[in-house]
Design a protein around this motif. Sequence first.
Motif, PDB file in Angstrom:
ATOM      1  N   ASN A 194       5.394  32.624 -12.843  1.00 57.19           N
ATOM      2  CA  ASN A 194       4.831  32.196 -14.128  1.00 57.19           C
ATOM      3  C   ASN A 194       3.439  32.822 -14.577  1.00 57.19           C
ATOM      4  N   HIS A 195       3.036  33.695 -13.629  1.00 51.71           N
ATOM      5  CA  HIS A 195       1.699  33.693 -13.908  1.00 51.71           C
ATOM      6  C   HIS A 195       1.595  35.111 -14.097  1.00 51.71           C
ATOM      7  N   THR A 196       2.748  35.951 -14.011  1.00 48.16           N
ATOM      8  CA  THR A 196       2.993  37.448 -14.382  1.00 48.16           C
ATOM      9  C   THR A 196       3.570  37.628 -15.575  1.00 48.16           C
ATOM     10  N   LEU A 197       2.953  38.446 -16.471  1.00 45.51           N
ATOM     11  CA  LEU A 197       3.501  38.936 -17.875  1.00 45.51           C
ATOM     12  C   LEU A 197       4.370  39.878 -17.787  1.00 45.51           C
ATOM     13  N   VAL A 198       5.782  39.893 -18.021  1.00 50.28           N
ATOM     14  CA  VAL A 198       6.587  40.981 -17.910  1.00 50.28           C
ATOM     15  C   VAL A 198       6.785  41.516 -19.660  1.00 50.28           C
ATOM     16  N   LEU A 199       6.723  42.673 -19.759  1.00 47.62           N
ATOM     17  CA  LEU A 199       6.722  43.648 -20.990  1.00 47.62           C
ATOM     18  C   LEU A 199       7.739  44.368 -20.941  1.00 47.62           C
ATOM     19  N   ILE A 200       8.382  44.701 -22.002  1.00 45.01           N
ATOM     20  CA  ILE A 200       9.309  45.879 -22.349  1.00 45.01           C
ATOM     21  C   ILE A 200       8.615  46.736 -23.420  1.00 45.01           C
ATOM     22  N   ASN A 201       8.358  47.996 -23.191  1.00 47.84           N
ATOM     23  CA  ASN A 201       7.763  48.612 -24.154  1.00 47.84           C
ATOM     24  C   ASN A 201       6.505  48.047 -24.831  1.00 47.84           C
ATOM     25  N   GLY A 202       5.709  47.316 -24.023  1.00 46.93           N
ATOM     26  CA  GLY A 202       4.649  46.664 -24.432  1.00 46.93           C
ATOM     27  C   GLY A 202       5.055  45.174 -25.026  1.00 46.93           C
ATOM     28  N   ARG A 203       6.256  44.768 -25.288  1.00 47.93           N
ATOM     29  CA  ARG A 203       6.678  43.424 -26.032  1.00 47.93           C
ATOM     30  C   ARG A 203       6.949  42.533 -25.014  1.00 47.93           C
ATOM     31  N   ARG A 204       6.774  41.417 -25.495  1.00 47.88           N
ATOM     32  CA  ARG A 204       7.733  40.175 -24.555  1.00 47.88           C
ATOM     33  C   ARG A 204       9.180  40.016 -25.166  1.00 47.88           C
ATOM     34  N   ILE A 205       9.687  39.478 -23.855  1.00 42.04           N
ATOM     35  CA  ILE A 205      10.991  39.060 -24.009  1.00 42.04           C
ATOM     36  C   ILE A 205      11.122  37.736 -23.715  1.00 42.04           C
ATOM     37  N   ALA A 206      12.272  37.060 -23.943  1.00 42.96           N
ATOM     38  CA  ALA A 206      12.447  35.767 -23.773  1.00 42.96           C
ATOM     39  C   ALA A 206      12.471  35.348 -22.461  1.00 42.96           C
ATOM     40  N   ASP A 207      11.874  34.099 -22.115  1.00 41.68           N
ATOM     41  CA  ASP A 207      11.967  33.446 -20.792  1.00 41.68           C
ATOM     42  C   ASP A 207      13.388  33.480 -20.407  1.00 41.68           C
ATOM     43  N   TRP A 208      13.895  33.431 -19.091  1.00 38.41           N
ATOM     44  CA  TRP A 208      15.255  33.025 -18.139  1.00 38.41           C
ATOM     45  C   TRP A 208      15.594  31.472 -18.833  1.00 38.41           C
ATOM     46  N   PRO A 209      16.504  31.138 -19.417  1.00 37.21           N
ATOM     47  CA  PRO A 209      16.887  29.981 -19.992  1.00 37.21           C
ATOM     48  C   PRO A 209      17.017  28.703 -18.975  1.00 37.21           C
ATOM     49  N   GLN A 210      16.586  28.889 -17.719  1.00 35.84           N
ATOM     50  CA  GLN A 210      16.557  27.945 -16.656  1.00 35.84           C
ATOM     51  C   GLN A 210      14.990  28.078 -15.916  1.00 35.84           C
ATOM     52  N   SER A 211      14.478  26.809 -15.480  1.00 33.10           N
ATOM     53  CA  SER A 211      13.181  26.781 -15.000  1.00 33.10           C
ATOM     54  C   SER A 211      13.357  27.413 -13.500  1.00 33.10           C
ATOM     55  N   TYR A 212      12.214  27.907 -12.961  1.00 29.05           N
ATOM     56  CA  TYR A 212      12.139  28.460 -11.433  1.00 29.05           C
ATOM     57  C   TYR A 212      11.672  27.399 -10.707  1.00 29.05           C
ATOM     58  N   GLY A 213      12.604  27.244  -9.781  1.00 22.53           N
ATOM     59  CA  GLY A 213      12.377  26.169  -8.813  1.00 22.53           C
ATOM     60  C   GLY A 213      12.532  24.751  -9.304  1.00 22.53           C
ATOM     61  N   GLY A 214      13.196  24.786 -10.623  1.00 20.09           N
ATOM     62  CA  GLY A 214      13.145  23.261 -11.469  1.00 20.09           C
ATOM     63  C   GLY A 214      11.784  22.977 -11.935  1.00 20.09           C
ATOM     64  N   ASP A 215      10.986  23.990 -12.037  1.00 22.64           N
ATOM     65  CA  ASP A 215       9.559  23.474 -12.682  1.00 22.64           C
ATOM     66  C   ASP A 215       9.323  24.458 -13.947  1.00 22.64           C
ATOM     67  N   SER A 216       8.860  25.545 -13.685  1.00 25.95           N
ATOM     68  CA  SER A 216       8.361  26.463 -14.641  1.00 25.95           C
ATOM     69  C   SER A 216       9.261  27.559 -15.246  1.00 25.95           C
ATOM     70  N   ASN A 217       8.895  27.771 -16.436  1.00 29.85           N
ATOM     71  CA  ASN A 217       9.494  29.216 -16.945  1.00 29.85           C
ATOM     72  C   ASN A 217       8.939  30.225 -16.413  1.00 29.85           C
ATOM     73  N   PHE A 218      10.123  31.387 -16.551  1.00 24.52           N
ATOM     74  CA  PHE A 218       9.630  32.579 -15.917  1.00 24.52           C
ATOM     75  C   PHE A 218      10.526  33.593 -16.664  1.00 24.52           C
TER      76      PHE A 218
END
Length: 927
Positions: free
Chosen positions: A112-136
Amino acid sequence: MKRNALALAAMAALAFSTAPASAQDASQSTDTSTQKLETIQVTGSRIPRAQIEGPAPVVTITAQDILRDGFASVADIMSSLTQNLGALDNNQYTGGFSVGAQAVDLRGLGPNHTLVLINGRRIADWPQSYGGDSNFTDISSIPASMIERVEILSGSASAVYGSDAISGVINFIMKRHADGTTIDYRVGGTEHGGGGSQRLQIFSGWDKGDFSSVFGLELIDKKPLWAYDRDFTDSRLDSPAPPSKIYADPVWGILDEDENYIDPGKATCDALAAYDKGTIVYAYRKNWGNYCGSYADIGYGTLENSRKAANFWGSANYRVSDSVNFYLDLMASTSHQESYWMPLEWQNCEKLNGDCTPTPFFNQATGQIEQWQRRYFTIEENGGFKPGMIRNIDNAMTFNTGIKGTLDDGKWNYDATYGHSQNQLEQKWPALVAAKAQALYLGPSLGVDPDSGLQIYNAPYSRFYTPLTVAQFRSITRDSIDNDKSRADTLSATINTTELFSLPAGPVGFAAVAEYGTQYFGLKADPLSLDGSYYHLHNTDAIGSRSHAGAGAEFSAPLFSTLTLTGAGRFDRYEYSDNSSGKFTYALGLEFRPLESLLIRGSYGTGFRAPDLSYLYAGMSGSSSSGTDYYRCRRDEPDTAPDFIDDCSNGDVPYNGRSVGNTNLKNETSKSFTGGFVWSPARGLDFTVDYYNIRLKNEVEYQTSDLILREEADCRLGKTIDGTPVDINSGLCQQVLTQVVRNPANAAINPEQITSVLVLPINAASDRTSGIDFNAHYALEAGRWGTFGFNFGYTYVINHKIQLFEGDQVTNELTDLYDYVIPRSKANYSVNWSKDAFSATLYGARLGGLPNYDGTQRLGPTFMYNASLGYRFNERASVSFIVNNLFDTKPGRDSTWTGYPYYSRNWFNAVGRAYFVEVNYRFGGKD
């Protein structure tokens, strides 16, 4: 692998759509004495620049690297990164959270502390939480074959990109140029069976007049890898534990009131021997007794998912004039994945504390207290493997459309964009309805036994030891279906120039950005998975949204001919529920070039992560738990301190463990520093060395129930265990007392007993890490022997310390070998050769030693190699032969790793040697 951004100037692609519409690849300017070097945009700044290396290190992986190093997926690419240091869940965790998704974790601070971009643009988070906790962000749907290059920026970059860019930024830059139509087909399999795959990619473009476009389609068909496909994961007998500690799973087992197995007799088990593919045996477990079990049923699960996917990438541009262009970028994917966690299981249970808790009963048929245990139901009862599959259907789509161009005769570049990204997931889990299984096996309750207080059932053994028909099994099971969705919409405008004004040493570059957007996260779970209706399947939901606005600016100023100062500042504001959070971040950088071949650089930046939607809006979740009742132990049995759990009568009491989101969270904040140099002492040879230091504060963590119970005892007793006074009317105490629910003191049954403990996500942890990155590249022209390339990358972690809660001891993750299974170093290296129509590459990766299972020592490093050989028939046709895991290296294991699958699946896999053939043919275009 080539990990050297100096070579980026030889690539024919723009990093972002915000670059000048007329920008060309820098390599087109070969005569620097007469031509001005063109500019491109590099991850970490919105100001186009001619020099690729800047004040912060950027690692680059090209499409050519991806092909020749044998990587078939984005997950393969990311796992090769030496900076990717987190012990991540992956495609082998087929029964945990976020099944089917894959993450990346720069510096080991969490995905959750790494920003992933495609062509410099954000994409939607995965619609479930990582480890039941945070978005990624899920990276598995990004088509690897359509990537032009990947740029990885280390350190905090919130001053440029806003929230999330704490440990770094990964920018996937997709292909924007097509020469004719290219068809690429890759097929392969594993030496030991299972896990075969096919990939077909078609990439083309169409231009007419002022309109230009590129588009590509990638089709993937990957077969599952089953645990029974490997002789070291197909049985409990593969465990390195002593034989006395290896036991079969109790497929049919009945426990007495002392939790010893009631011997069914060998004849009973022999009658069941044909089940679970003929693996049922008359089993014995030391100190427990005999039962009917299987050593092999643990192998009836997938180690890697099956996956059928279609990924599309397209980009179109319409040139209105020399200074105005309309554009549209679209990426869409659909993915159908199947995995098999393990066969379903059941144990007689009662619905207590929000979960179906295993509970003994009085069996009228035998006159004794018993507990019935089916772990697991057999493959034959299930009707084969197919009905037991976990099925994920994921549909994702991202598009960005807008207008870009130039102003003031090309001096200024502008870009105004609307972006929409969404991800929809339907997940189907096979589930056993506990009440239906209870009724099928035990029949109706006949009341409560007056002596034991347990439920009475009349349950003959013949009912238990008779295998279920497929129809009976279907009557007690169903699919638990979750429908989850995430969405992000963003309006942004950027403007930049390389010549805002001139200083004596050169022009000043400038860029500005303004953004507004909204995000939605909807984790909509099956209602029956929330209330304990299923056996061993408990879910949570989370539904919420937020809006954000941000504005920032950057500059690049040459103070002297050899010294450049860069700076950036940005303010972001998030609004959610009835709360809001705002944060200003900034960054400074210096580039000192005392020699043409030497760059000395440094950067300092602040970062933040706004409270994510999963932590904010997680619904109430509960399951059976237990812990120490410190209040009653300290009050009633003070002499049992400090080892209450062993000596106090309330040292281990059951309760309902609950958790829920918290809309009062604050921003996580960070500071990062990088410093190092880039040196190119000879033609074709360059080195980069960079030090990094990241400090993260206010990191969100869920409270522990143990901490809550300790604080509750302090508040109720008015003092801590060492005698420090505590005010029960303080804000902390008033909050804690609402989180621990007890029976009334005058209750007829179990007075003052804990019934539930609630934990919340809070801003509590601090995390800091530092280390060294080293990269080297050497290109050698060897005349008639061809051209050679040598590449080496290495990351060494100096320290990684974490403090989960204020007042806790600071833990060094590198020396706490039990709780943190992470390496201290990672390296990759490659040698590539080309001569005429032939090319070859040997790629290697070294993973520093991991702790053993007991956490008593750090083991030695492990190595893995890939090899490829390519032949180009002509300018249109080529073929490649690829061998991954060249020496068929098995996962690193040790004699203490007794947890299945008997190796660390965070770092290793069971695939073994794999072979691939890739054929590429181009129609049309230039010869």
